[in-house]
Scaffold this motif. Structure first.
Motif, PDB file in Angstrom:
ATOM      1  N   PRO A  71       0.784  -1.257  -0.238  1.00  0.00           N
ATOM      2  CA  PRO A  71      -0.511   0.019  -0.427  1.00  0.00           C
ATOM      3  C   PRO A  71       0.812   1.480  -0.036  1.00  0.00           C
ATOM      4  N   VAL A  72       1.981   1.316   0.801  1.00  0.00           N
ATOM      5  CA  VAL A  72       2.733   2.437   0.876  1.00  0.00           C
ATOM      6  C   VAL A  72       3.626   2.835  -0.326  1.00  0.00           C
ATOM      7  N   LEU A  73       4.133   1.948  -0.783  1.00  0.00           N
ATOM      8  CA  LEU A  73       4.731   1.964  -2.508  1.00  0.00           C
ATOM      9  C   LEU A  73       3.179   1.911  -3.530  1.00  0.00           C
ATOM     10  N   ARG A  74       2.440   1.368  -3.349  1.00  0.00           N
ATOM     11  CA  ARG A  74       2.055   1.763  -4.330  1.00  0.00           C
ATOM     12  C   ARG A  74       1.009   3.359  -4.726  1.00  0.00           C
ATOM     13  N   GLU A  75       0.728   4.353  -3.347  1.00  0.00           N
ATOM     14  CA  GLU A  75       0.314   5.237  -2.935  1.00  0.00           C
ATOM     15  C   GLU A  75       1.720   6.213  -4.051  1.00  0.00           C
ATOM     16  N   ASN A  76       2.959   6.073  -3.226  1.00  0.00           N
ATOM     17  CA  ASN A  76       3.831   6.709  -3.159  1.00  0.00           C
ATOM     18  C   ASN A  76       3.986   6.325  -5.408  1.00  0.00           C
ATOM     19  N   PHE A  77       3.487   5.957  -5.788  1.00  0.00           N
ATOM     20  CA  PHE A  77       3.690   5.534  -6.950  1.00  0.00           C
ATOM     21  C   PHE A  77       2.575   6.443  -7.997  1.00  0.00           C
ATOM     22  N   VAL A  78       1.880   6.257  -7.231  1.00  0.00           N
ATOM     23  CA  VAL A  78       0.618   7.472  -7.744  1.00  0.00           C
ATOM     24  C   VAL A  78       1.263   8.915  -8.006  1.00  0.00           C
ATOM     25  N   ALA A 130       6.644   8.240   1.943  1.00  0.00           N
ATOM     26  CA  ALA A 130       6.478   9.176   3.049  1.00  0.00           C
ATOM     27  C   ALA A 130       6.103   8.304   4.239  1.00  0.00           C
ATOM     28  N   THR A 131       6.559   8.632   5.661  1.00  0.00           N
ATOM     29  CA  THR A 131       6.552   7.658   6.730  1.00  0.00           C
ATOM     30  C   THR A 131       5.417   8.636   7.231  1.00  0.00           C
ATOM     31  N   ARG A 132       4.755   7.423   8.453  1.00  0.00           N
ATOM     32  CA  ARG A 132       3.812   8.141   9.482  1.00  0.00           C
ATOM     33  C   ARG A 132       3.559   9.488   9.974  1.00  0.00           C
ATOM     34  N   THR A 133       5.602   9.056  10.447  1.00  0.00           N
ATOM     35  CA  THR A 133       5.671  10.236  10.887  1.00  0.00           C
ATOM     36  C   THR A 133       5.935  11.211  10.689  1.00  0.00           C
ATOM     37  N   ARG A 134       6.299  11.643   9.250  1.00  0.00           N
ATOM     38  CA  ARG A 134       6.440  12.483   8.162  1.00  0.00           C
ATOM     39  C   ARG A 134       5.368  12.894   8.100  1.00  0.00           C
ATOM     40  N   LEU A 169      -6.680   5.066  -1.734  1.00  0.00           N
ATOM     41  CA  LEU A 169      -5.102   4.734  -2.067  1.00  0.00           C
ATOM     42  C   LEU A 169      -4.411   5.465  -0.636  1.00  0.00           C
ATOM     43  N   ARG A 170      -5.404   6.127   0.049  1.00  0.00           N
ATOM     44  CA  ARG A 170      -4.486   6.702   1.903  1.00  0.00           C
ATOM     45  C   ARG A 170      -5.857   5.969   2.416  1.00  0.00           C
ATOM     46  N   ASN A 171      -6.853   5.378   2.050  1.00  0.00           N
ATOM     47  CA  ASN A 171      -7.172   4.509   3.404  1.00  0.00           C
ATOM     48  C   ASN A 171      -6.537   2.762   3.907  1.00  0.00           C
ATOM     49  N   GLN A 172      -4.741   2.808   2.633  1.00  0.00           N
ATOM     50  CA  GLN A 172      -4.701   1.490   3.509  1.00  0.00           C
ATOM     51  C   GLN A 172      -3.469   1.788   3.883  1.00  0.00           C
ATOM     52  N   ILE A 173      -3.072   3.732   3.867  1.00  0.00           N
ATOM     53  CA  ILE A 173      -1.803   4.065   4.728  1.00  0.00           C
ATOM     54  C   ILE A 173      -1.738   4.538   6.019  1.00  0.00           C
TER      55      ILE A 173
END
Length: 315
Positions: A153-160, A235-239, A311-315
């Protein structure tokens, strides 16, 4: 809906029967979900260099000159130079693409982790598919991803997100780039960059501050290079939580004590992994509708890609 985005892709992922065994590797998520917004442009380098379908399988083999693409059963079959030459021929024609999805593990198209075999026929290392590696070197700003990593999910959102950012840059630079246009583009993407890479966020700010003092073509080249490097760092949760705190700072004067507590609690819960990013983002967007703030309303961070993709429903 805005214009559809052109994205290159390994042909087999669309269901085209171009695999060495005459089969395919159709990926339903890519065609059905991403396909709502992307127009896919298929490429199969192995077919393009004349290997045919079906064909003898190839693999990467370690050599003194680096990994080479040779036949699994017939070591005399070597298509290394053909695959590299094809990639070099194709790369200049991809200027209208905003991203590229590659086939995992392929000796031609694999983006990373492709098995490299030694003389005894055992895997001794991992590498990059020859076609993919050449394309990525020739087109360093173009967002690349492989279908296996898109299941994360993180890499998917990042790519899109990267694809949409890059497409906006392509639209911006289709005409002569001006200092004003660059400043506006950077301003609207600030919080996206901050969520990925704070160091490059500051470097990009200093770079944009020089707009108008020197040639814009070179400045634009340096800007997009640094921007895409920043966005390659997921991106991370902290950032993300840091960015959400920044956004809260613009709105807090309009919120009562209860609203402030609720929003801060959601941001903290997101930071600790208890909620997906969409929850605090949705509340921030709600408050922006109640208390319009032009600077925030223009931030792509709040809607970097279509909500339908979830995409942000899963990160």
């Amino acid at each position: 809906m805005s214009a559809r985005i052109r994205v290159g892709i390994s042909s087999c992922l669309l269901g085209q029967a171009v695999r060495y065994d005459g089969g395919h590797k159709h990926n339903g998520y890519i065609t059905e979900s991403l396909g709502q917004f992307f127009d896919f442009v298929p490429y199969c380098p192995e077919v393009a260099v004349g290997l045919g379908v079906p064909r003898p399988p190839i693999r990467l083999v370690k050599s003194a000159q680096g990994a080479r693409a040779r036949g699994v059963k017939n070591a005399q079959l070597d298509v290394t130079d053909k695959l590299v030459a094809y990639a070099e021929k194709v790369a200049p024609k991809l200027h209208d693409l905003s991203g590229y999805i590659l086939k995992k593990g392929s000796p031609s198209c694999g983006m990373e982790g492709v098995n490299v075999y030694g003389p005894q026929g055992r895997s001794v290392a991992t590498g990059v598919g020859l076609y993919a590696g050449t394309l990525m070197a020739q087109l360093p700003e173009l967002p690349f991803e492989e279908e296996g990593r898109l299941m994360d999910p993180v890499l998917r959102e990042n790519f899109v997100e990267c694809v949409f950012v890059y497409q906006r840059w392509q639209q911006l630079t289709a005409q002569r780039l001006t200092a004003k246009a660059l400043v506006e583009f950077h301003t609207r993407h600030k919080f996206i960059v901050l969520a990925h890479d704070e160091k490059r966020y500051r470097e990009l700010g200093r770079l944009v501050a020089t707009a108008g003092r020197s040639g814009m073509t070179e400045l634009g080249r340096r800007y997009i290079q640094q921007l895409m490097l920043a966005l390659k760092k997921p991106a991370t949760r902290t950032r993300h939580a840091n960015v959400l705190q920044h956004l809260f700072g613009f709105l807090k004067q309009n919120l009562d004590a209860a609203d402030k507590r609720e929003l801060l609690k959601l941001i903290d819960s997101y930071r600790r992994g208890q909620l997906p990013l969409v929850v605090p983002i949705t509340l921030l967007r709600h408050y922006l509708r109640r208390f319009p703030e032009p600077y925030l309303s223009e931030q792509y961070y709040l809607a970097p890609h279509p909500d339908e993709l979830m995409l942000r429903n899963q990160i």
